[in-house]
Design an enzyme around this catalytic site. Structure first.
Site, PDB file in Angstrom:
ATOM      1  N   TYR A 167       0.768  -1.142   0.093  1.00 52.82           N
ATOM      2  CA  TYR A 167      -0.010  -0.068   0.052  1.00 52.82           C
ATOM      3  C   TYR A 167       0.696   1.087   0.028  1.00 52.82           C
ATOM      4  O   TYR A 167       0.189   2.468  -0.428  1.00 52.82           O
ATOM      5  CB  TYR A 167      -1.066   0.153   1.270  1.00 52.82           C
ATOM      6  CG  TYR A 167      -2.133  -0.969   1.404  1.00 52.82           C
ATOM      7  CD1 TYR A 167      -2.188  -1.997   0.355  1.00 52.82           C
ATOM      8  CD2 TYR A 167      -2.807  -0.914   2.496  1.00 52.82           C
ATOM      9  CE1 TYR A 167      -3.520  -2.992   0.338  1.00 52.82           C
ATOM     10  CE2 TYR A 167      -3.845  -2.020   2.605  1.00 52.82           C
ATOM     11  CZ  TYR A 167      -3.939  -2.787   1.666  1.00 52.82           C
ATOM     12  OH  TYR A 167      -5.097  -3.829   1.622  1.00 52.82           O
TER      13      TYR A 167
ATOM     14  N   LEU B  38     -21.549   2.122  -2.502  1.00 52.49           N
ATOM     15  CA  LEU B  38     -22.841   1.729  -2.021  1.00 52.49           C
ATOM     16  C   LEU B  38     -23.797   3.149  -1.717  1.00 52.49           C
ATOM     17  O   LEU B  38     -24.865   3.028  -1.407  1.00 52.49           O
ATOM     18  CB  LEU B  38     -22.511   0.965  -0.634  1.00 52.49           C
ATOM     19  CG  LEU B  38     -22.616  -0.479  -0.536  1.00 52.49           C
ATOM     20  CD1 LEU B  38     -22.237  -0.591   0.838  1.00 52.49           C
ATOM     21  CD2 LEU B  38     -23.971  -1.000  -1.058  1.00 52.49           C
TER      22      LEU B  38
HETATM   23  N1  LIG Z   1      -6.820  -7.587   1.488  1.00 54.42           N
HETATM   24  C1  LIG Z   1      -7.198  -6.955   0.451  1.00 54.42           C
HETATM   25  O1  LIG Z   1      -6.817  -7.698  -0.740  1.00 54.42           O
HETATM   26  C2  LIG Z   1      -7.616  -5.783   0.430  1.00 54.42           C
HETATM   27  C3  LIG Z   1      -8.239  -5.302  -0.798  1.00 54.42           C
HETATM   28  C4  LIG Z   1      -8.868  -3.948  -0.515  1.00 54.42           C
HETATM   29  C5  LIG Z   1      -9.024  -3.408   0.515  1.00 54.42           C
HETATM   30  N2  LIG Z   1      -8.439  -3.826   1.744  1.00 54.42           N
HETATM   31  C6  LIG Z   1      -8.619  -3.050   2.929  1.00 54.42           C
HETATM   32  O2  LIG Z   1      -9.957  -2.828   3.351  1.00 54.42           O
HETATM   33  C7  LIG Z   1      -9.687  -1.172   3.434  1.00 54.42           C
HETATM   34  C8  LIG Z   1     -11.027  -0.693   3.048  1.00 54.42           C
HETATM   35  O3  LIG Z   1     -11.453  -1.092   1.836  1.00 54.42           O
HETATM   36  P1  LIG Z   1     -11.465   0.180   0.507  1.00 54.42           P
HETATM   37  O4  LIG Z   1     -10.611   1.239   0.965  1.00 54.42           O
HETATM   38  O5  LIG Z   1     -11.283  -0.689  -0.492  1.00 54.42           O
HETATM   39  O6  LIG Z   1     -13.033   0.635   0.326  1.00 54.42           O
HETATM   40  P2  LIG Z   1     -14.362   0.962   1.512  1.00 54.42           P
HETATM   41  O7  LIG Z   1     -13.688   1.287   3.115  1.00 54.42           O
HETATM   42  O8  LIG Z   1     -15.284   0.370   1.321  1.00 54.42           O
HETATM   43  O9  LIG Z   1     -14.414   2.348   1.029  1.00 54.42           O
HETATM   44  C9  LIG Z   1     -13.604   3.725   1.066  1.00 54.42           C
HETATM   45  C10 LIG Z   1     -14.297   4.818   0.366  1.00 54.42           C
HETATM   46  O10 LIG Z   1     -15.598   5.083   1.009  1.00 54.42           O
HETATM   47  C11 LIG Z   1     -15.570   6.485   1.748  1.00 54.42           C
HETATM   48  N3  LIG Z   1     -16.046   6.472   2.988  1.00 54.42           N
HETATM   49  C12 LIG Z   1     -15.608   5.950   4.251  1.00 54.42           C
HETATM   50  N4  LIG Z   1     -16.435   6.209   5.284  1.00 54.42           N
HETATM   51  C13 LIG Z   1     -17.280   7.002   4.533  1.00 54.42           C
HETATM   52  C14 LIG Z   1     -18.526   7.575   5.132  1.00 54.42           C
HETATM   53  N5  LIG Z   1     -19.022   7.466   6.490  1.00 54.42           N
HETATM   54  N6  LIG Z   1     -19.427   8.119   4.214  1.00 54.42           N
HETATM   55  C15 LIG Z   1     -19.504   8.177   2.967  1.00 54.42           C
HETATM   56  N7  LIG Z   1     -18.170   7.830   2.506  1.00 54.42           N
HETATM   57  C16 LIG Z   1     -17.224   7.129   3.349  1.00 54.42           C
HETATM   58  C17 LIG Z   1     -13.898   6.970   1.791  1.00 54.42           C
HETATM   59  O11 LIG Z   1     -13.906   8.148   1.556  1.00 54.42           O
HETATM   60  P3  LIG Z   1     -12.747   9.033   2.034  1.00 54.42           P
HETATM   61  O12 LIG Z   1     -11.728   8.400   1.985  1.00 54.42           O
HETATM   62  O13 LIG Z   1     -12.895  10.382   1.096  1.00 54.42           O
HETATM   63  O14 LIG Z   1     -12.997   9.639   3.589  1.00 54.42           O
HETATM   64  C18 LIG Z   1     -13.504   6.217   0.731  1.00 54.42           C
HETATM   65  O15 LIG Z   1     -13.463   6.774  -0.718  1.00 54.42           O
HETATM   66  C19 LIG Z   1      -8.609  -0.730   2.515  1.00 54.42           C
HETATM   67  O16 LIG Z   1      -8.276   0.567   2.913  1.00 54.42           O
HETATM   68  C20 LIG Z   1      -7.697  -1.741   3.122  1.00 54.42           C
HETATM   69  O17 LIG Z   1      -6.845  -1.707   4.179  1.00 54.42           O
HETATM   70  C21 LIG Z   1      -7.724  -4.927   1.765  1.00 54.42           C
END
Ligand SMILES: NC(=O)c1ccc[n+]([C@@H]2O[C@H](COP(=O)([O-])OP(=O)(O)OC[C@H]3O[C@@H](n4cnc5c(N)ncnc54)[C@H](OP(=O)(O)O)[C@@H]3O)[C@@H](O)[C@H]2O)c1
Length: 283
Positions: free
Chosen positions: A66, A210
């Protein structure tokens, strides 16, 4: 000065009035918050992470891939004992020597002498899992990592990985899970419930996707948002963490107001009927 709310591993809060619920990590006896802090593509700096920690979301997830281990290291500076740090090794580093080197590099970047949860980021069928797990178990023996986890592993891959361990267990599997990504429901969730493996749900807000639109699902989220006095994001996250005792979620948020909102997804529960309705509409 950050307010201390939860110690790493603890089940109970240090302060009255804090409502982040905590769940067991595998069979370790350690407790982690049901909302943690994701850092893939994280650009928020130190403050949102520190606010999350002070609200009880004191598990941070990162990965060597990352490029956010440095910022995590800075965010936990001075409060290391209050934070559960999870990172991942990339599949191209699953040979023994490479994996040890990756762990050393992550430790340096994270500015710590121990990683709480070290996860295999994706399966790598090209490298014998026995060799990879030997390195993971040696890291546990040397006190460099505390617990072994995997990510994006199927049931079969988890069984093979477990069989390759001699004196440790796989405590967690980090997989995608949200209202719109339900692939793990048929076999991985029941397997992990049975084996007492924690599921760390990634992309629990479908990367933000979502929350907009005018689909039936979006309308239902709005309706439930009014009914519970919670935001759509909180409804969507609560759905993820309400379903089973072994599921926690790690939303990523650059913005402090999003972090606060995400933490507010814990400490209450959607009714069984509303969970069923969400299951149906989003299936
Ligand atoms: N193991 C793996 O292969 C893998 C793959 C993908 C992700 N991950 C992990 O999972 C974590 C989360 O997944 P993700 O980053 O893919 O997606 P997510 O958490 O589903 O979505 C992140 C997005 O949602 C927004 N958001 C967060 N809280 C919100 C709220 N209360 N209201 C409105 N929008 C909101 C964020 O905006 P802002 O940032 O602008 O606040 C960002 O644009 C990653 O950061 C990583 O640590 C792991």
């Amino acid at each position: 000065m950050i307010e201390r709310t939860y110690r790493r591993d603890a089940k109970e809060t240090l302060l009255k009035g804090k409502i982040m619920k905590r769940k067991p990590l595998g069979r370790t006896g350690v407790y982690i918050p049901e909302i943690g802090l994701g850092t893939w593509k994280y650009r928020g700096g130190i403050e949102p992470l520190r606010v999350g920690i002070s609200l009880g979301a004191n598990m941070i997830d990162t990965a060597e891939m990352y490029g956010t281990e440095d910022i995590v290291g800075r965010a936990i500076d001075g409060i290391r004992d209050d934070v559960f740090v999870a990172t991942k090794v990339s599949p191209q580093h699953f040979h023994y020597d490479d994996l040890i080197k990756s762990a050393e590099t992550s430790l340096k970047k994270l500015n710590t002498n121990v990683i709480d949860l070290y996860q295999l980021h994706w399966p790598n069928p090209g490298i014998p899992i026995r060799e990879t797990m030997k390195a993971m178990e040696d890291l546990v023996k040397w006190g460099k990592i505390r617990f072994i986890g995997v990510s994006n592993f199927s049931v079969r891959q988890m069984e093979e990985a477990s069989a390759a361990l001699s004196s440790n267990e796989i405590v967690s599997n980090q997989v995608e899970y949200s209202l719109v990504e339900r692939g793990i429901e048929s076999d991985l969730i029941p397997y992990c419930v049975k084996e007492k493996v924690t599921i760390i749900a990634y992309s629990p807000l479908a990367r933000g996707g979502l929350l907009g639109g005018s689909s039936r699902g979006s309308k239902l989220l709005e309706e439930l948002s009014r009914k519970y006095g919670k935001t759509k994001a909180q409804i969507a996250l609560n759905w993820v963490i309400s379903k089973e005792e072994n599921i926690v979620a790690i939303p990523k948020a650059d913005r402090v107001e999003h972090v606060k909102e995400d933490c507010g997804a814990s400490g209450w529960k959607l009714s069984e009927d509303d969970i069923k309705e969400l299951n149906k509409v989003f299936s």
